[in-house]
Design an enzyme around this catalytic site. Sequence first.
Site, PDB file in Angstrom:
ATOM      1  N   CYS A  81       0.861  -1.187   0.000  1.00  0.00           N
ATOM      2  CA  CYS A  81       0.000   0.000   0.000  1.00  0.00           C
ATOM      3  C   CYS A  81       0.893   1.231   0.000  1.00  0.00           C
ATOM      4  O   CYS A  81       2.059   1.147  -0.408  1.00  0.00           O
ATOM      5  CB  CYS A  81      -1.003  -0.025   1.163  1.00  0.00           C
ATOM      6  SG  CYS A  81      -0.277   0.031   2.813  1.00  0.00           S
TER       7      CYS A  81
ATOM      8  N   ASN B 167       2.198   1.488   4.388  1.00  0.00           N
ATOM      9  CA  ASN B 167       2.491   0.213   5.073  1.00  0.00           C
ATOM     10  C   ASN B 167       2.181   0.271   6.567  1.00  0.00           C
ATOM     11  O   ASN B 167       2.861  -0.344   7.384  1.00  0.00           O
ATOM     12  CB  ASN B 167       3.948  -0.229   4.837  1.00  0.00           C
ATOM     13  CG  ASN B 167       4.229  -1.693   5.219  1.00  0.00           C
ATOM     14  OD1 ASN B 167       5.334  -2.030   5.627  1.00  0.00           O
ATOM     15  ND2 ASN B 167       3.249  -2.562   5.113  1.00  0.00           N
TER      16      ASN B 167
ATOM     17  N   CYS C 299      -1.569   0.872   7.391  1.00  0.00           N
ATOM     18  CA  CYS C 299      -3.019   0.621   7.507  1.00  0.00           C
ATOM     19  C   CYS C 299      -3.449  -0.649   6.749  1.00  0.00           C
ATOM     20  O   CYS C 299      -3.739  -1.676   7.357  1.00  0.00           O
ATOM     21  CB  CYS C 299      -3.821   1.811   6.991  1.00  0.00           C
ATOM     22  SG  CYS C 299      -3.525   3.356   7.868  1.00  0.00           S
ATOM     23  N   ARG C 300      -3.497  -0.557   5.405  1.00  0.00           N
ATOM     24  CA  ARG C 300      -4.120  -1.625   4.619  1.00  0.00           C
ATOM     25  C   ARG C 300      -3.232  -2.850   4.419  1.00  0.00           C
ATOM     26  O   ARG C 300      -3.665  -3.989   4.661  1.00  0.00           O
ATOM     27  CB  ARG C 300      -4.560  -1.081   3.253  1.00  0.00           C
ATOM     28  CG  ARG C 300      -5.675  -0.056   3.343  1.00  0.00           C
ATOM     29  CD  ARG C 300      -5.824   0.726   2.060  1.00  0.00           C
ATOM     30  NE  ARG C 300      -4.634   1.532   1.779  1.00  0.00           N
ATOM     31  CZ  ARG C 300      -4.429   2.217   0.675  1.00  0.00           C
ATOM     32  NH1 ARG C 300      -5.335   2.192  -0.289  1.00  0.00           N
ATOM     33  NH2 ARG C 300      -3.322   2.934   0.514  1.00  0.00           N
ATOM     34  N   SER C 301      -2.001  -2.644   3.951  1.00  0.00           N
ATOM     35  CA  SER C 301      -1.184  -3.837   3.647  1.00  0.00           C
ATOM     36  C   SER C 301      -0.772  -4.617   4.904  1.00  0.00           C
ATOM     37  O   SER C 301      -0.731  -5.847   4.855  1.00  0.00           O
ATOM     38  CB  SER C 301       0.025  -3.500   2.755  1.00  0.00           C
ATOM     39  OG  SER C 301       0.916  -2.622   3.375  1.00  0.00           O
TER      40      SER C 301
ATOM     41  N   ASP D 205      -8.545   3.943   1.232  1.00  0.00           N
ATOM     42  CA  ASP D 205      -7.494   4.283   2.206  1.00  0.00           C
ATOM     43  C   ASP D 205      -8.135   4.811   3.489  1.00  0.00           C
ATOM     44  O   ASP D 205      -8.788   5.855   3.467  1.00  0.00           O
ATOM     45  CB  ASP D 205      -6.576   5.343   1.586  1.00  0.00           C
ATOM     46  CG  ASP D 205      -5.319   5.534   2.410  1.00  0.00           C
ATOM     47  OD1 ASP D 205      -5.336   5.207   3.616  1.00  0.00           O
ATOM     48  OD2 ASP D 205      -4.317   6.002   1.848  1.00  0.00           O
TER      49      ASP D 205
HETATM   50  P1  4NP Z   1      -1.890   2.842   4.014  1.00  0.00           P
HETATM   51  O1  4NP Z   1      -2.496   4.234   4.529  1.00  0.00           O
HETATM   52  O2  4NP Z   1      -1.302   3.142   2.660  1.00  0.00           O
HETATM   53  O3  4NP Z   1      -3.073   1.945   3.947  1.00  0.00           O
HETATM   54  O4  4NP Z   1      -0.864   2.446   5.038  1.00  0.00           O
HETATM   55  C1  4NP Z   1      -1.768   5.433   4.592  1.00  0.00           C
HETATM   56  C2  4NP Z   1      -0.855   5.618   5.601  1.00  0.00           C
HETATM   57  C3  4NP Z   1      -0.156   6.818   5.669  1.00  0.00           C
HETATM   58  C4  4NP Z   1      -0.382   7.808   4.727  1.00  0.00           C
HETATM   59  C5  4NP Z   1      -1.282   7.605   3.702  1.00  0.00           C
HETATM   60  C6  4NP Z   1      -1.982   6.403   3.638  1.00  0.00           C
HETATM   61  N1  4NP Z   1       0.316   9.039   4.802  1.00  0.00           N
HETATM   62  O5  4NP Z   1       0.060   9.928   3.973  1.00  0.00           O
HETATM   63  O6  4NP Z   1       1.184   9.188   5.686  1.00  0.00           O
END
Ligand code: 4NP
Length: 165
Positions: A11, A14, A16-18, A134
């Site tokens: 993702c 790294n 939240c989702r992955s 997201d």
């Molecule tokens: P992820 O979510 O891609 O599912 O881990 C996010 C985590 C952090 C950010 C964006 C999305 N960020 O902009 O820091």
Amino acid sequence: MTKQARVLFVCLGNICRSPMAEAVFRSMVQKAGLEQAIEIDSAGTGDWHIGRPPHEGTRKQLDSKGISYSGMKARQFAKADRDKFDYIVCMDTKNEKDVLAIIEDDIGGDTGREGRVFTFMSLLPELNIADVPDPYYSGNFDEVYELVEQGCAKLLSEIQRDLQA
Ligand code: 4NP
């Protein structure tokens, strides 16, 4: 036994989702008795959260289901991951585009790994959803968990079929 299938969820951050997909998939793989055959990891295309544990929203979902995320820490996707993994599963279409750009960048525009890189939602075509939303800004970790659970079950059955082929 050597690992027969190596799976990487990707993702953006790294956190939240992955990592949710990594933890849920590992739990399913363990229940199926396949932990010796399937290696599982996750990574982010961005570098902001390197070394951090999963986001609180992801941890809460996993805690409520009794799924372990022990020792998991964010890392950034690297070109070398192309050769280390058989299934590079991108949580959204932008992640997939970024992964393909990183891979192609290294080898002049030809990945040569047809089919290895795909989106998580392509596992669930009947839902007609392009991206795992997201939750970093929306805070909706419930819907992410539901999609992750369905997609991981599908991925496991596809890998089991591939391992038997
Ligand atoms: P992820 O979510 O891609 O599912 O881990 C996010 C985590 C952090 C950010 C964006 C999305 N960020 O902009 O820091």
